[in-house]
Scaffold this motif. Sequence first.
Motif, mmCIF file in Angstrom:
data_model
loop_
_atom_site.group_PDB
_atom_site.id
_atom_site.type_symbol
_atom_site.label_atom_id
_atom_site.label_comp_id
_atom_site.label_asym_id
_atom_site.label_seq_id
_atom_site.Cartn_x
_atom_site.Cartn_y
_atom_site.Cartn_z
ATOM 1 N N ARG A 11 0.836 -1.212 0.000
ATOM 2 C CA ARG A 11 0.000 0.000 0.000
ATOM 3 C C ARG A 11 0.869 1.259 0.000
ATOM 4 O O ARG A 11 0.574 2.230 -0.692
ATOM 5 C CB ARG A 11 -0.939 0.015 1.205
ATOM 6 N N SER A 12 1.968 1.242 0.766
ATOM 7 C CA SER A 12 2.833 2.425 0.806
ATOM 8 C C SER A 12 3.573 2.605 -0.522
ATOM 9 O O SER A 12 3.771 3.736 -0.975
ATOM 10 C CB SER A 12 3.807 2.353 1.979
ATOM 11 N N ILE A 13 3.950 1.504 -1.159
ATOM 12 C CA ILE A 13 4.604 1.582 -2.473
ATOM 13 C C ILE A 13 3.613 2.094 -3.513
ATOM 14 O O ILE A 13 3.957 2.870 -4.395
ATOM 15 C CB ILE A 13 5.132 0.189 -2.898
ATOM 16 N N PRO A 16 2.176 6.560 -4.494
ATOM 17 C CA PRO A 16 2.485 7.516 -5.563
ATOM 18 C C PRO A 16 1.937 7.106 -6.936
ATOM 19 O O PRO A 16 1.800 7.932 -7.828
ATOM 20 C CB PRO A 16 4.015 7.567 -5.581
ATOM 21 N N PHE A 17 1.623 5.821 -7.102
ATOM 22 C CA PHE A 17 1.082 5.332 -8.375
ATOM 23 C C PHE A 17 -0.439 5.529 -8.459
ATOM 24 O O PHE A 17 -1.012 5.459 -9.534
ATOM 25 C CB PHE A 17 1.406 3.845 -8.567
ATOM 26 N N ASN A 18 -1.067 5.753 -7.312
ATOM 27 C CA ASN A 18 -2.533 5.871 -7.241
ATOM 28 C C ASN A 18 -2.936 7.330 -7.459
ATOM 29 O O ASN A 18 -3.423 8.008 -6.567
ATOM 30 C CB ASN A 18 -3.028 5.345 -5.896
ATOM 31 N N LYS A 19 -2.730 7.803 -8.672
ATOM 32 C CA LYS A 19 -2.957 9.215 -8.984
ATOM 33 C C LYS A 19 -4.427 9.619 -8.909
ATOM 34 O O LYS A 19 -4.749 10.769 -8.684
ATOM 35 C CB LYS A 19 -2.391 9.526 -10.366
ATOM 36 N N MET A 34 -7.446 1.022 -11.444
ATOM 37 C CA MET A 34 -6.305 1.928 -11.277
ATOM 38 C C MET A 34 -5.889 2.605 -12.589
ATOM 39 O O MET A 34 -5.156 3.579 -12.574
ATOM 40 C CB MET A 34 -5.092 1.163 -10.709
ATOM 41 N N GLU A 35 -6.322 2.016 -13.705
ATOM 42 C CA GLU A 35 -5.985 2.517 -15.039
ATOM 43 C C GLU A 35 -4.469 2.589 -15.262
ATOM 44 O O GLU A 35 -3.952 3.536 -15.852
ATOM 45 C CB GLU A 35 -6.648 3.873 -15.307
ATOM 46 N N PHE A 36 -3.752 1.548 -14.793
ATOM 47 C CA PHE A 36 -2.305 1.471 -15.008
ATOM 48 C C PHE A 36 -2.045 1.142 -16.476
ATOM 49 O O PHE A 36 -2.626 0.213 -17.021
ATOM 50 C CB PHE A 36 -1.691 0.352 -14.153
ATOM 51 N N ASP A 37 -1.132 1.880 -17.109
ATOM 52 C CA ASP A 37 -0.683 1.498 -18.443
ATOM 53 C C ASP A 37 0.553 0.611 -18.288
ATOM 54 O O ASP A 37 1.020 0.375 -17.172
ATOM 55 C CB ASP A 37 -0.403 2.728 -19.305
ATOM 56 N N SER A 38 1.072 0.116 -19.398
ATOM 57 C CA SER A 38 2.172 -0.846 -19.322
ATOM 58 C C SER A 38 3.423 -0.259 -18.665
ATOM 59 O O SER A 38 4.114 -0.956 -17.911
ATOM 60 C CB SER A 38 2.505 -1.403 -20.705
ATOM 61 N N LEU A 39 3.710 1.007 -18.901
ATOM 62 C CA LEU A 39 4.879 1.638 -18.292
ATOM 63 C C LEU A 39 4.713 1.768 -16.776
ATOM 64 O O LEU A 39 5.649 1.489 -16.011
ATOM 65 C CB LEU A 39 5.124 3.012 -18.913
ATOM 66 N N VAL A 45 5.986 -2.724 -10.599
ATOM 67 C CA VAL A 45 6.564 -4.051 -10.353
ATOM 68 C C VAL A 45 8.020 -3.918 -9.910
ATOM 69 O O VAL A 45 8.457 -4.588 -8.966
ATOM 70 C CB VAL A 45 6.444 -4.954 -11.604
ATOM 71 N N ALA A 46 8.771 -3.035 -10.552
ATOM 72 C CA ALA A 46 10.174 -2.826 -10.175
ATOM 73 C C ALA A 46 10.281 -2.348 -8.729
ATOM 74 O O ALA A 46 11.156 -2.796 -7.976
ATOM 75 C CB ALA A 46 10.835 -1.825 -11.118
ATOM 76 N N ALA A 47 9.388 -1.451 -8.321
ATOM 77 C CA ALA A 47 9.399 -0.946 -6.943
ATOM 78 C C ALA A 47 9.108 -2.071 -5.949
ATOM 79 O O ALA A 47 9.741 -2.159 -4.891
ATOM 80 C CB ALA A 47 8.375 0.182 -6.786
ATOM 81 N N ILE A 48 8.176 -2.940 -6.291
ATOM 82 C CA ILE A 48 7.850 -4.066 -5.414
ATOM 83 C C ILE A 48 9.007 -5.054 -5.356
ATOM 84 O O ILE A 48 9.380 -5.532 -4.282
ATOM 85 C CB ILE A 48 6.549 -4.751 -5.872
ATOM 86 N N GLU A 49 9.584 -5.360 -6.508
ATOM 87 C CA GLU A 49 10.721 -6.279 -6.540
ATOM 88 C C GLU A 49 11.878 -5.749 -5.687
ATOM 89 O O GLU A 49 12.505 -6.516 -4.941
ATOM 90 C CB GLU A 49 11.185 -6.506 -7.985
ATOM 91 N N ASP A 50 12.165 -4.462 -5.787
ATOM 92 C CA ASP A 50 13.247 -3.859 -4.989
ATOM 93 C C ASP A 50 12.942 -3.929 -3.493
ATOM 94 O O ASP A 50 13.805 -4.276 -2.688
ATOM 95 C CB ASP A 50 13.474 -2.403 -5.393
#
Length: 80
Positions: A11-13, A16-19, A34-39, A45-50
């Motif tokens: 949720r904290s990650i 910033p993505f939940n515009k 959420m209307e996330f596009d591929s980018l 995903v990169a933020a979660i993996e890190d």
Amino acid sequence: MDRAAVDTKIRSIMEPFNKKGVEINDSTTFAGDMEFDSLTVMDFVAAIEDEFDIIISMNQQAEIESYGQLVDAVTKMVAE
């Protein structure tokens, strides 16, 4: 790490993505709600993996459509 702890971190990650300020619950979808596009998906995903020091494969990403599925998948990967 239990599911509740993983949920809190994700949720904290996600903040910033939940515009659009979408209310997040287990059934919230990334593409629809959420209307996330591929980018955005790649950055998220990169933020979660890190954060969790895991790798989410492309096949796994394709199967994860909702927030609850993501939390369950990360919880399982962290436990392994």
